[in-house]
Design a protein around this motif. Structure first.
Motif, PDB file in Angstrom:
ATOM      1  N   ASN A  57       9.901 -67.782 -42.685  1.00 18.20           N
ATOM      2  CA  ASN A  57      10.427 -66.924 -43.752  1.00 18.20           C
ATOM      3  C   ASN A  57      11.763 -67.416 -44.303  1.00 18.20           C
ATOM      4  O   ASN A  57      12.288 -66.839 -45.254  1.00 18.20           O
ATOM      5  CB  ASN A  57      10.593 -65.484 -43.241  1.00 18.20           C
ATOM      6  N   GLY A  58      12.310 -68.466 -43.694  1.00 16.95           N
ATOM      7  CA  GLY A  58      13.571 -69.015 -44.174  1.00 16.95           C
ATOM      8  C   GLY A  58      14.795 -68.265 -43.703  1.00 16.95           C
ATOM      9  O   GLY A  58      15.887 -68.431 -44.255  1.00 16.95           O
ATOM     10  N   TRP A  59      14.627 -67.443 -42.654  1.00 19.34           N
ATOM     11  CA  TRP A  59      15.766 -66.666 -42.147  1.00 19.34           C
ATOM     12  C   TRP A  59      16.640 -67.473 -41.200  1.00 19.34           C
ATOM     13  O   TRP A  59      17.775 -67.103 -40.937  1.00 19.34           O
ATOM     14  CB  TRP A  59      15.260 -65.408 -41.439  1.00 19.34           C
ATOM     15  N   ILE A  60      16.093 -68.553 -40.668  1.00 27.11           N
ATOM     16  CA  ILE A  60      16.896 -69.474 -39.860  1.00 27.11           C
ATOM     17  C   ILE A  60      16.618 -70.885 -40.355  1.00 27.11           C
ATOM     18  O   ILE A  60      15.526 -71.189 -40.859  1.00 27.11           O
ATOM     19  CB  ILE A  60      16.585 -69.364 -38.344  1.00 27.11           C
ATOM     20  N   GLU A  61      17.611 -71.760 -40.228  1.00 27.46           N
ATOM     21  CA  GLU A  61      17.513 -73.109 -40.778  1.00 27.46           C
ATOM     22  C   GLU A  61      16.662 -74.044 -39.928  1.00 27.46           C
ATOM     23  O   GLU A  61      15.974 -74.910 -40.445  1.00 27.46           O
ATOM     24  CB  GLU A  61      18.923 -73.713 -40.919  1.00 27.46           C
TER      25      GLU A  61
END
Length: 416
Positions: free
Chosen positions: A201-205
Motif C-alpha cells: 500500500n506504500g505505507w512503508i518504504e
C-alpha cells in the motif's frame, strides 16, 4: 545519512492547451525517486529557457513567474530543513506530503493487524477456515505481548519495523513464549502478511522481510501402514459412533480430503470423470484449488453405506461427519482398540492417502499433487521423502536388472 535532493523546473509540452500555452512543472528528485507537481503557471513555449529553468527576458510576466518559481525552490529547501530538524524520515512520499501540507496518516501495526483479523473473521466459511482465523488471533496476541515486553508500548508505527525488530520478535517467541522453530516461523509469517500489506500500500518504504532468514524445518509426517489400515478396517466396534468415525476416517485415507473438505461434501461434488467412473471434484477450503479424485472402491462403498443416513438426507451432505474435536477424540479410542501406537488424528488420513495408498503403489508424484490440491509440487515431495520402503522396492528392481545383466555378460564371455 543525507538524502540527495535535486530540483528542476520544466515546461510540459505534451499538455499544451488549446490556446497554445504549456504548463510549468516542478520536479523534485529524492534518492532517485521523482515527485512531479504542477506550478499552475502557463507560458508560450518559445518563452521558456530549458537550460535555466526560467522564462526568458525581463518582461513583467517573466519577472512575476520567475519570482514565483524561486519561492517554490526556497520552499523545497525549507521543507527539507524542517524535516531534518524534526527527525522526520525523508523519502519521496513523506516529503511530498510535507511540502503540500498534507497530514500524513500514522499507520500503526496493531490497528492494522486487528482490522485484518476482523475482516478475516467475516470471511470464515468463504475464504478462510475458523482454524486459520484463530492462528492469526494467536499471532496478534503474541505481537501485542512482545511490544509490551520489548518496548513497553501498546502499538508501534509501521515505519519503525525493520530487520532488527523481526530478529528480536523471533528471539522473544523462542525464548519467552517457548515456541519451537516451526511455530515461531509461522507466527512471524502471519505477522509478515500484515507488514507486506503495508509495503504494498506504500505505507512503508522497504519490506523488512527481504533479509529475514527464518526457515521452517521439515518434520516427520505420521501415516498409517497397509497393515494398520487393514487393522482399522476389519475391526468390529461395539458402538455405532466408533464405526461411523472409523468409516469416515478410512474414506479420507482413500480420497486424501482434509476434515473441512469432507464436511462440505454434497452430491454436487460427485461427477463422472474422463474415464466414465465417479470422481470427486472439490475446491479445497484451505487453498481454493480444485482436487479431482477418482473414487476408489473403498471410498465408494462408504458413500453407499451412508447415503440414506438421516443426517445426509436432511442436510444434503455425503457423510454424517462429527465435529473435528469429536472425530479426533474418538480416533484416539480407535487407535487404542486397534493397538496402534501413533497419535491418530483425522489429518493422518490425508498423509496416509499421499504415502501408503498412492505413492507407495506407484502413482506419480504429479498425479498425487493434483489430487491433494497442492499449489506447489514441493509440498507433495515431503511425502515422497519418507517412503523408505518405496526406495527399497525401487532399488530392488534395479538390483535385479543389474543381476540379470551380469549373468548375460558372464554367459557371453564363456561362449566367446
Amino acid at each position: 545519512m543525507k538524502n540527495k535532493i535535486s530540483i528542476l523546473f520544466y515546461a510540459k509540452s505534451v499538455k499544451e492547451t488549446k490556446n497554445g500555452l504549456i504548463p510549468i512543472y516542478l520536479r523534485i528528485t529524492i534518492d532517485g525517486k521523482r515527485i512531479e507537481l504542477s506550478t499552475s503557471k502557463f507560458i508560450e513555449k518559445s518563452k521558456w529557457n530549458s537550460q535555466s529553468g526560467k522564462i526568458k527576458g525581463n518582461s513583467e510576466e517573466a519577472r512575476t513567474i520567475n519570482s514565483y518559481l524561486d519561492i517554490l525552490r526556497n520552499k523545497v529547501y525549507e521543507t527539507e530543513k524542517n524535516m531534518i530538524n524534526n527527525n522526520i524520515d525523508i523519502n519521496s512520499q513523506t516529503f511530498k506530503n510535507k511540502f503540500l501540507g498534507i497530514e500524513e496518516r500514522s499507520h500503526k501495526l496493531i490497528i492494522l493487524f486487528e482490522e485484518h483479523n476482523k475482516r478475516m473473521k467475516e470471511l470464515i466459511g468463504f475464504e478462510y477456515s475458523n482454524n486459520t482465523y484463530k492462528k492469526y488471533e494467536t499471532s496478534l496476541s503474541h505481537t501485542k505481548e512482545f511490544l509490551q515486553y520489548q518496548y513497553n508500548v501498546s502499538d508501534i508505527p509501521l515505519k519503525n519495523i525493520d530487520l532488527a525488530f523481526l530478529n528480536d520478535f523471533d528471539f522473544y517467541l523462542r525464548k519467552v513464549k517457548k515456541c519451537n522453530n516451526n511455530s515461531t516461523i509461522k507466527y512471524i509469517r502471519n505477522f509478515g502478511k500484515i507488514v507486506k500489506q503495508a509495503y504494498t500500500n506504500g505505507w512503508i518504504e522497504k519490506d523488512p522481510f527481504v533479509k529475514y532468514r527464518g526457515k521452517v524445518k521439515e518434520k516427520e509426517r505420521d501415516f498409517l501402514t497397509e497393515q494398520e489400515i487393514e487393522d482399522i478396517m476389519t475391526k468390529s466396534f461395539v458402538t455405532d459412533r466408533l464405526t461411523l468415525v472409523r468409516d469416515i476416517f478410512i474414506f479420507s485415507c482413500f480420497t486424501g480430503l482434509a476434515y473441512i473438505d469432507v464436511k462440505q461434501l454434497t452430491n454436487h461434488n460427485l461427477t463422472i470423470g474422463i474415464d466414465g467412473d465417479k470422481w470427486l471434484f472439490k475446491n479445497r477450503q484451505k487453498t481454493d484449488t480444485t482436487s479431482k479424485i477418482p473414487l476408489l472402491p473403498t471410498a465408494q462403498a462408504i458413500l453407499d453405506k451412508y447415503k440414506n443416513h438421516p443426517t445426509c438426507k436432511n442436510e444434503g451432505c455425503l457423510l454424517p461427519i462429527l465435529s473435528n474435536q469429536k472425530m479426533n477424540a474418538y480416533l484416539k479410542e480407535i487407535a487404542d482398540v486397534c493397538g496402534i501406537k501413533k497419535d491418530l488424528t483425522f489429518h493422518i488420513a490425508r498423509h496416509t492417502f499421499a504415502t501408503t495408498v498412492t505413492l507407495s503403489n506407484g502413482v506419480p508424484l504429479e498425479t498425487v499433487s493434483k489430487m491433494l490440491g497442492h499449489t506447489n509440487l514441493k509440498t507433495t515431495q515431503h511425502y515422497a521423502k519418507i517412503l523408505d520402503n518405496k526406495i527399497s522396492n525401487d532399488m530392488a528392481i534395479l538390483k535385479q536388472k543389474f543381476a540379470v545383466s551380469n549373468i548375460k555378460s558372464s554367459q557371453s564371455k564363456k561362449t566367446s
